[in-house]
Scaffold this active site. Structure first.
Site, mmCIF file in Angstrom:
data_model
loop_
_atom_site.group_PDB
_atom_site.id
_atom_site.type_symbol
_atom_site.label_atom_id
_atom_site.label_comp_id
_atom_site.label_asym_id
_atom_site.label_seq_id
_atom_site.Cartn_x
_atom_site.Cartn_y
_atom_site.Cartn_z
ATOM 1 N N TYR A 110 -1.248 -8.440 -4.169
ATOM 2 C CA TYR A 110 -1.713 -7.278 -3.408
ATOM 3 C C TYR A 110 -2.999 -7.644 -2.672
ATOM 4 O O TYR A 110 -3.967 -8.095 -3.292
ATOM 5 C CB TYR A 110 -1.960 -6.101 -4.351
ATOM 6 C CG TYR A 110 -2.496 -4.877 -3.664
ATOM 7 C CD1 TYR A 110 -1.740 -4.212 -2.690
ATOM 8 C CD2 TYR A 110 -3.756 -4.381 -3.959
ATOM 9 C CE1 TYR A 110 -2.234 -3.088 -2.048
ATOM 10 C CE2 TYR A 110 -4.257 -3.250 -3.336
ATOM 11 C CZ TYR A 110 -3.489 -2.610 -2.369
ATOM 12 O OH TYR A 110 -3.979 -1.495 -1.728
ATOM 13 N N HIS A 152 -1.952 -1.952 1.756
ATOM 14 C CA HIS A 152 -1.934 -0.606 2.316
ATOM 15 C C HIS A 152 -2.880 -0.582 3.513
ATOM 16 O O HIS A 152 -3.939 -1.231 3.473
ATOM 17 C CB HIS A 152 -2.385 0.427 1.283
ATOM 18 C CG HIS A 152 -1.476 0.525 0.113
ATOM 19 N ND1 HIS A 152 -1.770 -0.066 -1.094
ATOM 20 C CD2 HIS A 152 -0.268 1.119 -0.036
ATOM 21 C CE1 HIS A 152 -0.784 0.183 -1.943
ATOM 22 N NE2 HIS A 152 0.143 0.886 -1.323
#
Length: 181
Positions: A110, A152
């Site tokens: 991530y 994100h």
């Protein structure tokens, strides 16, 4: 004083049949005149320089990261958490975390943050940070079972969306309220 036809060292506006000395001295131009030629260097993020990351993130992101975020950074593999240095100064960073599988399956990586100070954007620094991290993941055995890299992005950040799209990232889903947490 009689005029002579002897050559003089004095400049003259009169044409002459003799060739002029056209030699010149080499001119050296400092590297700051060619910013695209500057090299980006990378360095590890550790406890000794963690304060720099806090200041950098405060300058770059509209999100305030808590102490736990910074404490976790120092335990992240250096291959996926790096500073970008421009002319000896920290101007950007990438911070990722390795996520274990949530069941049977591969690990994920991530990208928590990737940012560059505003004055140093559009110089390829973020691209170099991302490329270096992806190369490290592809060549380091500790990441051999990572099959997905994800992140994100705020939906109104078209610049970031375009940036990641150029690297092959794809939009998957909209998470409403993600940045209000």
């Amino acid at each position: 004083n009689q005029p002579t036809n002897q050559p003089t060292n004095q400049p003259t506006n009169q044409p002459t049949n003799q060739p002029r000395n056209r030699s010149c001295l080499p001119v050296c131009v400092p590297s700051f005149c060619f910013p695209s030629r500057r090299q980006v260097d990378f360095g590890n993020i550790n406890e000794a320089n963690l304060g720099q990351l806090r200041k950098l993130n405060l300058s770059i992101f509209p999100v305030l990261y808590n102490d736990k975020f910074y404490q976790n950074i120092v335990h992240t593999p250096a291959a996926v958490t790096q500073y970008a240095y421009w002319n000896g100064f920290v101007v950007g960073a990438i911070c990722c975390r390795l996520e274990p599988p949530s069941g049977p399956g591969p690990k994920k990586l991530y990208i928590m943050t990737l940012g560059v100070l505003a004055a140093y954007r559009r110089r390829g620094i973020a691209s170099k940070l991302l490329k270096k991290m992806l190369e490290n993941v592809g060549s380091d055995a500790q990441f051999s079972d990572v099959e997905e890299v994800y992140l994100h992005v705020q939906t109104n950040n078209d610049t970031a969306i375009d940036f990641y799209t150029r690297f092959g990232f794809e939009k998957k889903e909209l998470l409403k309220g993600y940045y209000k947490r």
